[in-house]
Scaffold this active site. Structure first.
Site, mmCIF file in Angstrom:
data_model
loop_
_atom_site.group_PDB
_atom_site.id
_atom_site.type_symbol
_atom_site.label_atom_id
_atom_site.label_comp_id
_atom_site.label_asym_id
_atom_site.label_seq_id
_atom_site.Cartn_x
_atom_site.Cartn_y
_atom_site.Cartn_z
ATOM 1 N N LYS A 175 0.846 -1.204 0.000
ATOM 2 C CA LYS A 175 0.000 0.000 0.000
ATOM 3 C C LYS A 175 0.875 1.245 0.000
ATOM 4 O O LYS A 175 2.073 1.151 0.287
ATOM 5 C CB LYS A 175 -0.901 -0.027 1.244
ATOM 6 C CG LYS A 175 -0.114 -0.038 2.558
ATOM 7 C CD LYS A 175 -1.016 -0.305 3.752
ATOM 8 C CE LYS A 175 -0.187 -0.291 5.029
ATOM 9 N NZ LYS A 175 -0.957 -0.681 6.207
ATOM 10 N N TYR A 182 15.442 31.983 2.597
ATOM 11 C CA TYR A 182 14.272 32.812 2.908
ATOM 12 C C TYR A 182 14.291 33.310 4.356
ATOM 13 O O TYR A 182 14.750 32.607 5.263
ATOM 14 C CB TYR A 182 12.986 31.986 2.739
ATOM 15 C CG TYR A 182 12.541 31.803 1.309
ATOM 16 C CD1 TYR A 182 12.248 32.906 0.508
ATOM 17 C CD2 TYR A 182 12.382 30.531 0.777
ATOM 18 C CE1 TYR A 182 11.822 32.723 -0.804
ATOM 19 C CE2 TYR A 182 11.958 30.348 -0.525
ATOM 20 C CZ TYR A 182 11.679 31.440 -1.308
ATOM 21 O OH TYR A 182 11.260 31.264 -2.595
HETATM 22 C C1 LIG Z 1 -0.204 -1.383 7.081
HETATM 23 C C2 LIG Z 1 -0.788 -2.574 7.680
HETATM 24 C C3 LIG Z 1 0.016 -3.641 8.124
HETATM 25 C C4 LIG Z 1 1.516 -3.603 8.119
HETATM 26 O O1 LIG Z 1 1.994 -2.971 9.269
HETATM 27 P P1 LIG Z 1 3.573 -2.840 9.528
HETATM 28 O O2 LIG Z 1 3.668 -2.254 10.880
HETATM 29 O O3 LIG Z 1 4.082 -1.932 8.494
HETATM 30 O O4 LIG Z 1 4.111 -4.198 9.444
HETATM 31 C C5 LIG Z 1 -0.603 -4.779 8.582
HETATM 32 N N1 LIG Z 1 -1.953 -4.865 8.642
HETATM 33 C C6 LIG Z 1 -2.749 -3.854 8.251
HETATM 34 C C7 LIG Z 1 -4.221 -4.038 8.356
HETATM 35 C C8 LIG Z 1 -2.207 -2.675 7.769
HETATM 36 O O5 LIG Z 1 -3.008 -1.693 7.380
#
Ligand SMILES: *Cc1c(COP(=O)(O)O)cnc(C)c1O
Length: 827
Positions: free
Chosen positions: A498, A722
């Site tokens: 993701k 800046y």
């Molecule tokens: C993002 C996510 C993970 C992964 O979590 P990490 O801490 O990056 O391993 C696992 N489960 C769900 C539902 C997530 O949204």
């Protein structure tokens, strides 16, 4: 050299089913690497994650007729057997492969150099090849084929013309070396060094060193760093009885005494004494690792009685070893694959394989730009017949040959619809052919003298000098790091891709994970999933946040949604029924304490009723998410979550006959709550190299780097940037780099709050970070315009930045904006 199938059957002690006549030239373990079906023997290896036997039907269809497989696999494939195929049935196909390599090795009475150690194996191997090959025909491991499977494939390449073998041996746990020793049977052993890599499977460094030294059983000579106490002690203890060429920079009594090492700006001079003779050489490198590698090579050359003048002359011309196949974005929607590693048939085959895999992305034609292949020891006719076969079997659409030899063999490539030949790289550049390349995956493969860097330069798309470099090999090492923590090998892994794979870029990451048999990929929304499908990703994909407007996309691309409430479930069922879809897999999310999304355990009876009442969708898995699995302060809460989850999952499962996969662990959970790994785990941040428990780096994956545009001397009274926020206390050298907050460099890192690295030194950000540019203080750093600045990477962990920003590494990784070009490479 080719072997009749009968003699192979006998040698590996196999039961042969089938009676086809065959002579075997090629061994294959990865079905994707097939080039010469009729002469290939496929070994169906079983690994934790994959069974080679799965690929047998497909390979048969592609013309392979010879297979080595286990009893179990044979039982399953029995009905496929026929007199026209040879099934060689053995207890353990990997052992059979190794046995065959052992017997092959025994045919050769030539010196063989075996190289092991934690770092530098491949470079020492390649440099020895550069130093020794003008005088002898050398067979060496391709790239870094140094594993239990890589070594037999390497040794198999020994042929009648071989005069010297150079093979690498790499191990990751105890007991692995003896099989490698039996296959390589080195007569000359080189231990490059000992470090902490793969340390998790070894009790101590000493244990690891002893295991590595077991490669040198029966060697005539062993070569190592005599100043390294650990190695010296282990050599003493291992009582190998070989002659030793331990080199030392301090002890004149050692066989090879390094009397002086002098570093200049761009080269190093080494003076040495060997057999009472003083000599010296230069290498065009100044880093310590290169010096160590050169000293190991020196010892081997001396042992092989290379004259000192030759060593001096060749050392001065050592070339850097490019270990990577670089993938770059090209002009006109092309993808460039630059393989500057070396040029021979084996590496051509590997690079073509890589090209094929990358070009599968829709619409890309396969183009090969190939120079004359030099110093192979084969006649031009044989060589280019082989090349033509490879090019045909890999389905190359267009060949551009550069050089007199390949041009003279033009007729061999008649089978290709598009082919062009040029006498030189300059002639190709002068033509307008390069400008006409469009939507092609282009592999550049040239011998050094052809200077293909010029072609790469001409074809590469240059937009923005800031890039995020992504090391795909490191990501796979991270995947394996976490796989090794799984209590049961059958536990599946969901790889979280993701948010554009935590900033690393979805497609290349997903593609690589798919190649390494990730069970599931997970993205946030349906569009991310459909993009992956359009790009050719076939792995199972979970959509974590399906929108009610995107159901059609889910069905069209077979994207499996997470379902977290009745509203979503009902809408999904309705949409599926309307499309006439049945049994569409869904993933049921339970809320066990996060209070974000998910069914509560109380709602399960109602959920069961709803699901039982229809057949449009079917629960494929049930899962929940931890609130604080990385932190021991929340352990009681985490355990409560696990209990609640087990109870809920059990209740759901009991209503269905088919198995519903259970999963709750994220990265931190895999490590801290192994008892809760259930049927599947969800690996996120760990894949990208960060251990969320202590913010340490496992294998660094991403490097954000840019280039110094300009350097200015600014007086101590002036200010930078800046709002005059960059105050100087002394006359300073200020460099401008093209990265700003619009690229994801957080503005709060400015005004001296953080630094980047320039040539290894810390360069603090001066003044406010601007939108597209920022300024750094390089007063004390030896640097010039065009030098690189590392924002984060191997030597400046991302966690340094997230700590400074009082946030988590996830945020810094996902903030690198889309306009920053992602560049991928594989070790
Ligand atoms: C993002 C996510 C993970 C992964 O979590 P990490 O801490 O990056 O391993 C696992 N489960 C769900 C539902 C997530 O949204």
């Amino acid at each position: 050299m080719s072997y009749p199938i009968e003699s192979i059957t006998q040698c590996i002690g196999a039961r042969r089913i089938g009676s086809r006549e065959a002579a075997i030239d090629w061994l294959l373990t990865d079905s994707r690497s097939l080039s010469f079906p009729e002469e290939t023997l496929f070994f169906a290896l079983t690994t934790k994650r994959n069974t080679g036997a799965r690929y047998i039907p497909e390979l048969c269809a592609r013309g392979v007729a010879n297979f080595v497989l286990s009893e179990d696999d044979y039982k399953k494939l029995k009905e496929k057997s026929s007199p026209e195929l040879n099934f060689l049935v053995v207890r353990d196909p990997l052992k059979a492969l190794q046995k065959l390599a052992e017997l092959h090795r025994e045919k050769f009475r030539i010196p063989v150099i075996g190289i092991t150690g934690s770092n530098g194996k491949t470079i020492v191997k390649e440099w020895l090849h550069q130093l020794l090959s003008p005088d002898r025909f050398i067979v060496r491991s391709p790239r870094s084929y140094n594993s239990q499977v890589g070594v037999p494939l390497s040794v198999w390449q020994l042929g009648e013309e071989a005069e010297l073998g150079i093979f690498e041996a790499g191990i990751s746990e105890m007991g692995e070396m003896s099989a490698l020793q039996r296959m390589i049977k080195p007569t000359i052993g080189i231990l490059t060094n000992i470090g902490g890599a793969h340390q998790e499977n070894f009790f101590s460094l000493q244990e690891k060193c002893m295991e590595k030294l077991s490669l040198f059983k029966n060697c005539d000579v062993i070569i190592y760093d005599g100043d390294n106490e650990l190695i010296s002690n282990c050599v003493l203890k291992s009582m190998l009885g070989a002659r030793e060429i331990a080199w030392s920079r301090t002890d004149i009594e050692r066989p090879l005494y390094i009397s002086k090492v002098t570093k200049a700006e761009d080269h190093t001079t080494v003076a040495y004494r060997y057999l009472d003779m003083d000599n010296s050489f230069q290498i065009p490198f100044v880093d310590d690792a290169s010096i160590e590698n050169a000293l190991n090579c020196l010892a081997a050359c001396l042992y092989l009685m290379t004259p000192a003048e030759q060593i001096t002359e060749r050392m001065a011309r050592l070339e850097p070893v490019a270990m990577r196949l670089e993938v770059k974005e090209g002009k006109n929607a092309c993808v460039l694959i630059n393989d500057s590693y070396n040029s021979d048939l084996v590496s051509l085959d590997i690079a073509l394989d890589f090209l094929v895999r990358r070009s599968e992305k829709k619409g890309l034609k396969r183009t090969l730009i190939l120079s004359d292949i030099l110093e192979t020891g084969q006649s031009t006719a044989t060589l280019y017949r082989r090349v033509a076969q490879l090019v045909q079997s890999r389905g190359i659409d267009k060949l551009i040959g550069v050089g007199a030899e390949i041009s003279s063999c033009e007729a061999r490539f008649e089978g290709l619809s598009e082919r062009y030949f040029f006498p030189s790289t300059e002639a190709l550049l002068a033509s307008d052919l390069l400008k006409r390349l469009h939507s092609e995956a282009i592999l550049l493969k040239g011998s050094r003298v052809f200077n293909f860097d010029l072609l790469s330069e001409a074809l590469e798309l240059k937009v923005h000098e800031t890039i995020l470099e992504v090391n795909l090999g490191a990501m796979i090492a991270n995947l394996n790091h976490y796989r090794s923590m799984l209590r049961r090998p059958e536990t599946k892994v969901v790889c979280m891709v993701k948010a554009a794979a935590y900033g690393a870029g979805s497609y290349e990451i997903a593609k690589t994970l798919q190649e390494h048999h990730a069970d599931y990929l997970a993205v946030a929304v349906a569009d991310e999933g459909s993009e992956l499908r359009k790009a050719g990703i076939t792995a199972s994909i979970i959509i974590m946040n399906p929108e009610t407007t995107s159901f059609k996309t889910l069905f069209d691309y077979k994207l499996e949604p997470e379902v977290y409430n009745f509203h979503l479930l009902d809408a999904l069922i309705k949409a599926a029924e309307k499309e006439g879809i049945t049994n569409f897999p869904i993933h049921v999310k339970l809320d066990t304490g996060m209070h974000r999304l998910g069914f509560t355990v109380d709602e399960i009876p109602q959920l069961v009723r709803r699901l039982k009442n229809q057949n449009a969708v079917i629960p494929r898995s049930v899962f929940s998410h931890f609130v604080g699995s990385d932190d021991s302060r929340f352990d009681a809460f985490t355990r409560r979550q696990i209990e609640l989850f087990e109870q809920g999952a059990q209740e759901l499962q009991s209503a269905f006959a088919h198995k519903i996969l259970r999963h709750i662990c994220n990265t931190a959970g895999i490590e801290r709550f192994p008892g809760a790994q259930f049927d599947m785990v969800r690996l996120g941040i760990g894949l990208y190299g960060v251990n969320p428990i202590d913010n340490s780096i496992i294998h660094n994956v991403s490097t954000l780097k840019t280039t110094i545009l300009q350097i200015r001397d600014v007086s101590g009274e002036d200010t930078v940037g800046y709002s005059r926020m960059g105050h100087l206390e002394r006359p300073s050298r200020i460099a401008a780099i093209p990265i700003g907050y619009a690229d994801g460099l957080n503005r709060r890192l400015g005004r001296g709050n953080a630094y980047c690295l320039v040539n290894g030194s810390k360069a603090p950000y001066v003044g406010n970070i601007c939108m597209d540019v920022c300024m750094i203080d390089v007063t004390d750093i030896d640097c010039r315009e065009g030098d690189k600045a590392i924002i984060f990477g191997d030597d400046l962990p991302i966690t340094v930045l997230s700590d400074k920003l009082e946030t988590i590494p996830y945020e810094v990784l996902t903030s690198v904006s889309a306009r920053v070009k992602r560049v991928y490479y594989q070790d």
